[in-house]
Structures are given as C-alpha cells and as structure tokens.
Design an enzyme around this catalytic site. Structure first.
Site, PDB file in Angstrom:
ATOM      1  N   GLY A  10      52.361  55.389  -3.342  1.00 47.16           N
ATOM      2  CA  GLY A  10      52.759  56.671  -3.136  1.00 47.16           C
ATOM      3  C   GLY A  10      54.433  56.831  -3.572  1.00 47.16           C
ATOM      4  O   GLY A  10      55.143  55.579  -3.450  1.00 47.16           O
ATOM      5  N   ARG A  73      46.229  54.623  -7.812  1.00 49.44           N
ATOM      6  CA  ARG A  73      44.751  54.452  -8.094  1.00 49.44           C
ATOM      7  C   ARG A  73      44.484  53.241  -8.818  1.00 49.44           C
ATOM      8  O   ARG A  73      43.519  52.728  -8.952  1.00 49.44           O
ATOM      9  CB  ARG A  73      44.432  55.671  -8.540  1.00 49.44           C
ATOM     10  CG  ARG A  73      44.267  56.899  -7.341  1.00 49.44           C
ATOM     11  CD  ARG A  73      43.320  57.805  -7.964  1.00 49.44           C
ATOM     12  NE  ARG A  73      43.055  59.106  -6.919  1.00 49.44           N
ATOM     13  CZ  ARG A  73      42.446  60.086  -6.851  1.00 49.44           C
ATOM     14  NH1 ARG A  73      41.580  60.423  -7.912  1.00 49.44           N
ATOM     15  NH2 ARG A  73      42.097  60.885  -5.842  1.00 49.44           N
ATOM     16  N   ASP A 104      51.949  47.958   1.236  1.00 45.45           N
ATOM     17  CA  ASP A 104      50.938  46.590   1.519  1.00 45.45           C
ATOM     18  C   ASP A 104      49.966  46.467   0.175  1.00 45.45           C
ATOM     19  O   ASP A 104      49.654  45.475  -0.169  1.00 45.45           O
ATOM     20  CB  ASP A 104      50.290  46.720   2.886  1.00 45.45           C
ATOM     21  CG  ASP A 104      49.372  48.051   2.837  1.00 45.45           C
ATOM     22  OD1 ASP A 104      49.823  49.018   2.385  1.00 45.45           O
ATOM     23  OD2 ASP A 104      48.639  48.123   3.689  1.00 45.45           O
ATOM     24  N   THR A 126      57.638  52.051   1.753  1.00 47.65           N
ATOM     25  CA  THR A 126      56.995  53.114   2.585  1.00 47.65           C
ATOM     26  C   THR A 126      57.640  53.822   3.404  1.00 47.65           C
ATOM     27  O   THR A 126      58.350  53.240   4.308  1.00 47.65           O
ATOM     28  CB  THR A 126      55.678  52.215   3.151  1.00 47.65           C
ATOM     29  OG1 THR A 126      54.843  53.240   4.060  1.00 47.65           O
ATOM     30  CG2 THR A 126      56.074  51.276   4.052  1.00 47.65           C
ATOM     31  N   ILE A 127      57.230  55.130   3.473  1.00 45.02           N
ATOM     32  CA  ILE A 127      57.831  55.804   4.545  1.00 45.02           C
ATOM     33  C   ILE A 127      57.178  55.422   6.103  1.00 45.02           C
ATOM     34  O   ILE A 127      57.608  55.890   7.079  1.00 45.02           O
ATOM     35  CB  ILE A 127      57.791  57.671   4.533  1.00 45.02           C
ATOM     36  CG1 ILE A 127      56.149  57.718   4.466  1.00 45.02           C
ATOM     37  CG2 ILE A 127      58.271  57.984   2.891  1.00 45.02           C
ATOM     38  CD1 ILE A 127      55.955  59.474   4.476  1.00 45.02           C
ATOM     39  N   ASP A 128      56.043  55.166   5.896  1.00 46.57           N
ATOM     40  CA  ASP A 128      55.189  54.658   7.183  1.00 46.57           C
ATOM     41  C   ASP A 128      56.048  53.528   7.890  1.00 46.57           C
ATOM     42  O   ASP A 128      55.531  53.195   8.941  1.00 46.57           O
ATOM     43  CB  ASP A 128      53.730  54.206   7.102  1.00 46.57           C
ATOM     44  CG  ASP A 128      53.140  55.520   6.258  1.00 46.57           C
ATOM     45  OD1 ASP A 128      53.589  56.566   6.285  1.00 46.57           O
ATOM     46  OD2 ASP A 128      52.082  55.000   5.298  1.00 46.57           O
ATOM     47  N   ASP A 130      55.436  50.376   7.955  1.00 47.71           N
ATOM     48  CA  ASP A 130      54.370  49.669   8.554  1.00 47.71           C
ATOM     49  C   ASP A 130      54.121  48.025   7.638  1.00 47.71           C
ATOM     50  O   ASP A 130      52.897  47.746   7.769  1.00 47.71           O
ATOM     51  CB  ASP A 130      52.753  50.222   8.405  1.00 47.71           C
ATOM     52  CG  ASP A 130      52.600  50.670   7.188  1.00 47.71           C
ATOM     53  OD1 ASP A 130      53.355  50.546   6.027  1.00 47.71           O
ATOM     54  OD2 ASP A 130      51.571  51.465   7.173  1.00 47.71           O
ATOM     55  N   MET A 170      52.701  61.739   8.955  1.00 49.83           N
ATOM     56  CA  MET A 170      52.107  60.977   8.063  1.00 49.83           C
ATOM     57  C   MET A 170      52.402  59.744   8.988  1.00 49.83           C
ATOM     58  O   MET A 170      52.989  59.577   9.803  1.00 49.83           O
ATOM     59  CB  MET A 170      52.679  60.770   6.400  1.00 49.83           C
ATOM     60  CG  MET A 170      52.118  62.065   5.879  1.00 49.83           C
ATOM     61  SD  MET A 170      52.856  61.466   4.177  1.00 49.83           S
ATOM     62  CE  MET A 170      51.703  62.741   3.257  1.00 49.83           C
ATOM     63  N   GLY A 171      51.916  58.340   8.221  1.00 56.61           N
ATOM     64  CA  GLY A 171      51.720  57.027   9.194  1.00 56.61           C
ATOM     65  C   GLY A 171      50.946  56.226   9.030  1.00 56.61           C
ATOM     66  O   GLY A 171      50.635  55.034   9.206  1.00 56.61           O
ATOM     67  N   ARG A 172      49.581  56.967   8.428  1.00 62.48           N
ATOM     68  CA  ARG A 172      48.344  56.330   8.474  1.00 62.48           C
ATOM     69  C   ARG A 172      48.114  55.667   9.975  1.00 62.48           C
ATOM     70  O   ARG A 172      48.183  56.300  11.066  1.00 62.48           O
ATOM     71  CB  ARG A 172      48.434  55.124   7.490  1.00 62.48           C
ATOM     72  CG  ARG A 172      48.485  55.504   6.027  1.00 62.48           C
ATOM     73  CD  ARG A 172      47.971  54.661   5.116  1.00 62.48           C
ATOM     74  NE  ARG A 172      48.950  53.465   5.105  1.00 62.48           N
ATOM     75  CZ  ARG A 172      48.686  52.236   4.377  1.00 62.48           C
ATOM     76  NH1 ARG A 172      47.729  52.251   3.672  1.00 62.48           N
ATOM     77  NH2 ARG A 172      49.784  51.218   4.542  1.00 62.48           N
TER      78      ARG A 172
END
Length: 350
Positions: A10, A73, A104, A126-128, A130, A170-172
């Site tokens: 993303g 994708r 990841d 990543t903004i997450d 993680d 967000m963050g999954r």
C-alpha cells in the site's frame, strides 16, 4: 553499480522521501546508476522502469504517495515461472541489487528473490508500525497525526449533541495507530486487536458518561474484536504467495449497532480508511524516511544484501530480511502506554 528501487504494498506518507534519499545517496557516494521500477513487483515482472537521477527526485520530499507507483497484488513468488521471470528481468537490466521499500509482504517477496539469486536490501514501510524488529516505521507518525485530528473533530460534535462517537483506524492485527492516536486525541475508550473488549464494559462506561459529560469518544482499531467474537471482515480478495486474503473493516459500525439500542445517546461511527495513508508526511516522517533511505544506500555500498534497515532504541541498524519476513509486531500487553492509559482513566475495554 546499477541499483533498482521499487515500492511495494500500500501507499504510505514518506515513500518519496525514501526514494529521494536512496537515489541521492547512491549517486553522491558511489556514482551508482539508479533505476526506478514502476508499480512495485508488477513492474519488475512486466519490464517497466524509468531512470532516477538527481533532478528527478528533487522536490518530492513533501509529496505523499510514490512517484514510482505501487501494487499490493503483484507477487513474483506466486509460481516458479513468475519468480524466474522477475529475476531474469533484473538480470536483463543489469541490476546489481534491488532496494525494496514495503511492509511484511514486500519483505517476504524480497527474501524469496534473494534466495533465487537477486541481491536485495529492504526498507520497512507501513502506517501500521507492525514490522518485526523495527520500533518505528515511516508513515506511522503521519497516520497517527491524521487520526488524532479526526478524534479532536468528532469530540466537538459529541459534546454538542451528547453523542457517542466511534472512530475506526487502520492497523490490521496491530493496535499501534489506535493506541497512540487514541492517547493523543483524548479518547475515552481505546479498543485494540491485542485486547479483546467486553461490550458490556464499554456500555457501562458510555452510560456513566451519559450522566456526567453527555458524550464519549471511542477509538477502535480495525482488528479489534469482542471477547469470544471474531474479526469484522469487509471482504476477501484473491491472494497468492502466502499473502493475507482478509481485508478488515467495519468494526466501528458493528459496535455502533450493538451500543445504540442500549443507550439514550445517539451513536455515530466514522471509518477513516485510506485518508490515513494519504497526504504529505509529517516532518518526523520526512526525517525518518530520509534516514532509512540513506541507511539502505549504505547497506548496498557495503554489499550487505539480504538485510532490512531497522530502528532500534533510536539507532539505525539492519537485520536479516528472513528474520522479519511474514512476521508482525503487535502491541505487547506490558507496553508502558497501556499502563499509562489505564492510570489516566482511559478504558481498554477489558
């Protein structure tokens, strides 16, 4: 040297800052030729590239998104045929190494290509926040700032109308955005994927606040779920190479539907979605992304391939990509911020 650069997964604030730093560092320090690969691993498999020189990466530090484009994708590891095609294309271009900027999933692919003979260096994105073994990824600070502003704005609406306002981040499966933004935005309740929440406890707090302050602000991570419940899945997508096919989303609406019939207050839910990814990076992220890009260039010059740039205890370093590929860094249950939240009266729903 001829080095390829791509952005995978993303989009994220700060990607252009990394591209700029990698390119200028490699050109300035070792006169390398830098090739930008368009649309991530899709461009690698399809042979789409553009030259990156000093002029082409000047003036992009402030810009959101990525000038190279990205794709979440395209996966060269979907089959041996596509993997061989990607490696063959890199060899046809005469690449000495590939700098892969991503999360990841991107790191997992970089590791797989490394095993097939393509030298790689990873930059965590990543903004997450993680990514395993990396305490701060660029883009995260910008996302937290965006969510914090949203929480401030909905609070005034909640105060004015006496409402419960739920903001979904967000963050999954990791709650870093919800935790830090919730703290910065003065949320009354913060619900994280790492701590299953008790709906009855959330209801109790909302009822207490109805009597005292008339409004409640809830910050909830998209991967949060009730005790004994499951994730709220927006949709499933086709995925290959071990990629996660689940797209989370809608947990704020799920909580609203449960709370509203049980309260006198109106309940409103806001899903911030991709607004957290867009826009110009914060000054912190611009500096961090620049440091990451420069560090990646140094790894290339030192021929420390198969490594990803890391930040540990405030210091730049690196770690083998295979040690972080496919792994996620979640909020530990003994994290100091969790204890601080509880001590200042913020509920974590447990």
């Amino acid at each position: 040297m001829r080095i390829g650069v791509l952005t995978g997964g993303g989009d994220c604030p700060g990607l252009n800052a990394v591209i700029r730093a990698v390119t200028k560092s490699l050109i300035g320090q070792c006169r390398a030729e830098v090739i930008g690969i368009e649309d991530g691993y899709a461009g690698l498999m399809e042979g789409r590239r553009r030259p990156l020189d000093w002029a082409s990466v000047s003036g992009i530090l402030f810009n959101g998104g990525t000038i190279l484009g990205t794709s979440n994708r395209a996966n060269p590891l979907a089959s041996e045929e596509t993997a061989e095609r990607a490696v063959a294309q890199a060899r046809a271009w005469g690449l000495d190494a590939l700098v892969a900027i991503g999360g990841d999933g991107t790191m997992s692919i970089a590791h797989g290509l490394m095993q097939r003979g393509l030298a790689t260096v990873g930059v965590p994105k990543t903004i997450d926040n993680d990514i395993e073994a990396c305490e701060r990824s660029f883009g995260f600070d910008t996302a937290v700032a965006t969510v914090t502003e949203a929480l401030e704005r909905v609070q005034t609406t909640g105060q004015s109308h006496g409402r419960v306002m739920i903001v979904e981040t967000m963050g999954r499966y990791a709650g870093w955005i919800a935790l830090e933004a919730g703290m910065a935005g003065a949320a009354d309740i913060i619900l994280l994927p790492e701590i299953d929440y008790d709906p009855e406890r959330v209801l109790e707090i909302c009822r207490e606040r109805e009597k005292r302050q008339r409004y409640t602000v809830i910050c909830i991570g998209e991967g949060a779920k009730p005790v004994g419940g499951t994730w709220t899945i927006e949709r499933r997508v086709e995925a290959s190479g071990g990629a996660d096919p689940i797209r989370l989303g809608g947990v704020a609406h799920r909580l609203r539907e449960w709370l509203e019939p049980r309260l006198d207050s109106e309940v409103r839910a806001t899903v911030l979605g991709h607004v957290q990814r867009g826009g110009s990076p914060t000054p912190f992220d611009r500096v961090l992304a620049t440091q990451y890009g420069n560090q990646a260039a140094q790894l290339v010059q030192q021929r420390r391939f198969g490594h990803m740039v890391t930040l540990t205890q405030g210091r730049m370093g690196s770690i083998e990509i295979e040690r972080v590929a496919g792994r996620q860094r979640r909020v530990p249950l003994d994290h100091p911020l969790l204890n601080a939240a509880r001590q200042i009266g913020v509920s974590l729903g447990d």
